[in-house]
Design a protein around this motif. Sequence first.
Motif, mmCIF file in Angstrom:
data_model
loop_
_atom_site.group_PDB
_atom_site.id
_atom_site.type_symbol
_atom_site.label_atom_id
_atom_site.label_comp_id
_atom_site.label_asym_id
_atom_site.label_seq_id
_atom_site.Cartn_x
_atom_site.Cartn_y
_atom_site.Cartn_z
ATOM 1 N N GLN A 1 0.832 -1.189 0.000
ATOM 2 C CA GLN A 1 0.000 0.000 0.000
ATOM 3 C C GLN A 1 0.871 1.245 0.000
ATOM 4 O O GLN A 1 1.696 1.439 0.891
ATOM 5 C CB GLN A 1 -0.917 -0.012 1.228
ATOM 6 C CG GLN A 1 -2.023 -1.051 1.162
ATOM 7 C CD GLN A 1 -2.985 -0.785 0.008
ATOM 8 O OE1 GLN A 1 -3.422 0.350 -0.208
ATOM 9 N NE2 GLN A 1 -3.290 -1.830 -0.758
ATOM 10 N N ALA A 2 0.678 2.085 -1.003
ATOM 11 C CA ALA A 2 1.529 3.262 -1.158
ATOM 12 C C ALA A 2 1.455 4.191 0.035
ATOM 13 O O ALA A 2 2.453 4.767 0.469
ATOM 14 C CB ALA A 2 1.146 4.006 -2.437
ATOM 15 N N ASN A 3 0.246 4.363 0.560
ATOM 16 C CA ASN A 3 0.085 5.242 1.727
ATOM 17 C C ASN A 3 0.887 4.749 2.908
ATOM 18 O O ASN A 3 1.552 5.531 3.599
ATOM 19 C CB ASN A 3 -1.395 5.343 2.121
ATOM 20 C CG ASN A 3 -2.110 6.427 1.330
ATOM 21 O OD1 ASN A 3 -1.469 7.267 0.708
ATOM 22 N ND2 ASN A 3 -3.439 6.383 1.345
ATOM 23 N N ASP A 4 0.841 3.450 3.160
ATOM 24 C CA ASP A 4 1.562 2.886 4.297
ATOM 25 C C ASP A 4 3.070 3.055 4.132
ATOM 26 O O ASP A 4 3.772 3.452 5.064
ATOM 27 C CB ASP A 4 1.214 1.402 4.447
ATOM 28 C CG ASP A 4 -0.248 1.197 4.827
ATOM 29 O OD1 ASP A 4 -0.860 2.164 5.312
ATOM 30 O OD2 ASP A 4 -0.763 0.084 4.624
ATOM 31 N N ILE A 5 3.568 2.719 2.933
ATOM 32 C CA ILE A 5 5.010 2.834 2.673
ATOM 33 C C ILE A 5 5.448 4.295 2.783
ATOM 34 O O ILE A 5 6.486 4.613 3.373
ATOM 35 C CB ILE A 5 5.352 2.274 1.272
ATOM 36 C CG1 ILE A 5 4.996 0.790 1.198
ATOM 37 C CG2 ILE A 5 6.831 2.489 0.958
ATOM 38 C CD1 ILE A 5 5.745 -0.074 2.181
#
Length: 910
Positions: free
Chosen positions: A297-301
């Motif tokens: 998940q881009a947001n998490d990374i």
Amino acid sequence: MPPKKRNTGTTHSKELKSAESVSPDKKDSPELSVKKHRDKDAEFVTLCKSLHVTDLLCDHAWKLWKSVEDSMAEIADTQKRVWGACLFVSGIDVDVSCFTLTQVLKAVILNVKQFVDLVRKLDVNMDTISTKVNSALMRVEKKYDVTLALSQRFEKTCKNIFALVSDDQERETTRSCWTMFLLAKGRALQMEDDLVISFQLLLCTLELFIKRCPSDLLQPLYKSALSKIQSPPTRTSRRNQSKVKTRPPEPEVDFQLLKTLCEENECNAEEVKNVYQTSFSAFLDSLDLSRSPDFPQANDINQQYEEHYLKSRDIDGRLFFDRDETVVPPKVEISQVERTPKKNLPDEDGILIPPQTPIRAAMTSIQQLRGDLTSSGDQPSTNLATYFKNCTVDPTQGVLKRLETLGQVFSQRFGQAVGLHCVALGLQRFKLGVRLYYKVMEAMLKSEEKRLSVQNFSKLLNDSTFHTSLLACALEVVMATYGESSFKTGGYNHGGSGDPVETNVCFPWILDVVNLSAFDFYKVIESFIKAEPTLSKDIVKHLETSENLIMERIAWRPGSPLFDLLTQEHESGAAEQVETPASFSQPLQHNHTAADLYLSPMRPGSRVLPPDSPAPPSSQVSSQPSTQNARLPKSNSLSLFYKKLYRLAYSRLKILCSYLLSSHPELEPIIWTLFQHTLQHEHELMRDRHLDQLMMSAMYAICKVKSVDLRFKTIVTAYKNMANTNQETFKHVLISEGHYDSIIVFYNQVFMQRLKTNILQYASTRPPTLSPIPQIPCSPYKFPNSPLRVPGSNNVYISPLKNPRMSPGIMTPRSRMLVSIGESFGLSNRFQKINQMVNSSDRSFKRALDMGSGPKPLKRLRFDVDGQDEADGSKPGGESTLIQRLTDLSSTRSRVQEQKMKEDAELRKE
């Protein structure tokens, strides 16, 4: 599936703005009180508030600004930029974490390179920038250079991987990939400036994203790499769908895909596989992504990387992807990195030379090293085993046990320094070092056998110090090849507060790991280079610099065996000096071997061997009774050390004098006399100090007694422009046990007090006799394949012929002298005329001067390479223009030399 648009792009920009407005320690830092800072400039206070600076840091930075205000007025474009530099310096000095480097760069509108240069300019009085700040600047520079190189390679590699189906879709995928790589690098490595391991981690991250990418986003090469291991999914009945996972878990690493990536990027697949299975897998486990078939998940990374970036107070690596103005270097630098000079050889016109980027250079060096060691094994070869068996005492078991012990120590220490999961990588490096160790040892023994006509090397091969030194040298070569050992610290491996030494594996880290003294290590360097001709020019230069660092500083650390040898030499009598000044005029001999040095002392002190006489057989020395017991044996290793030390010391002094005392050439031999006297008779002054500290002190002392106005600040400023210098040399000088201060304090409290009587003698009518000037030899480490600059010229170089039809084995003595200048020079008779002129003696030039016209003024040398002037090499009035110019140049040079000799003779008479 690739990350959705809403998870990147605008989200990233919003979070980046948030990162720029929030300090790392905002929750823990008290708010800046404007009322307390009414005495300061309002704009400065505003800048402090925007960076969430504490009152303590604000006061410290303002005090620093006031101390440099006058000197910096003409240097910086605006006050605000200098304020930003002062805040950065103060934050490091007082160890207060209020802002990141990127936040400062954004606030003062400078890129990294410009900002680092500005910070260094603050050091106007040589005491503004602490060693702690200087270490931080070097880390910033190195990490920036590494991240820039990685981002440039990432951009090029992605163009080869991803198809341009949708520019936005591709960019979202690559942005997520880059951010995840930055996070992996930050978590897996303590040394984030390790270019090779970072690049290998980048390939691991690319592998993860490629195998999760839809095939329509991939180029054909990577589509085919995936199709070889992916089989079409089998259909499952609706009844069993609830019992079966929608997609089977993928293996941790797709070796076929990783191999393709490595081949395309000239990287060793086994090493990358090792990095994946240790460091990268551990990173994926921490994110619970090891066997997940979906994209991270881009947001998490993004959020996790932002936390890492804020905590590190560093550069925001995401900005490299966006080509932000704070990280984009000047265009000139990019062109220098990407452009490689093209060779114009007749037989190689069709060969395209790829740009020599930092990553390509590193991969090429590693490939060369591994290729050279292909035939070498992890065990002694048959020939080496025979040498072991021929010894009176077989050293085989001792060698194997030592390697086992040091292998464990090295890999553990490597893991502690580089990264928690890098122990296996350390073991990989060690195994390469062992192969090189065996290879060089065998070459050394073959050379000794040929030189001494003996096969029993029992004493040498049972010498633990010799084996440890040889292994350490092999490991240093491996570390330097992988770019993990360098000399940016100038041999100073201690960092500032909170910066453990163990994160630095630069030389002399390896000596500490194997518990070896620098003096013992120096003994093997020259023999190692001679025994391994495949070493690259850069590696040879690295080892030569290591040797110089040892002589300058590292061998003089407390506990060094060098001091024991010096004590023995001086106790044996005044006649047994370390190295007599009378020998300075003799060229330095390079016919000694490692056996001579490790079995030293080996010759009686009252018997001095001629320079060219062969040394006695090393293996038989211990069994030969000494017929001259009146004196203690003189140490070969100490004698050679001081010979090299004197020549190194004088060469550095000569450079510094050329900077500062060109109008007082008569002072150079006087300064050298005091300098040499100090090294020979006051060697205790070198204990835990640097050779250059004594050099600068001697220069200041002589200028003082000779009434020449030269300040220490001027000396230090010029010294910083010399090669291989570090500011710790003049800022961190031992004064007394445990107490360090500046070079000026050292001069006043230590140097002057010890040598006051001797220094004042140079002001008397009967000064001490001048010491002979040492010959400064060319480096014994030759680079036959590298272009060499012609002395006295700015842009004329010579290189060996690379045409196989003109190899040295089939060339005649005359044809070896042929010189090629330019590209279309003309017919062969022009070369013959040049060769005749070059080979003619100085006497012929003098005779030509006597018979011909007067000398012409020296003009700039210019070659006609367009082939338009007289293709036959002649002119109606005589020689061609080029031949005449060369003749005029040589004639003028002879005249200048004669004039200089006359002037020197007149000076001696006076």
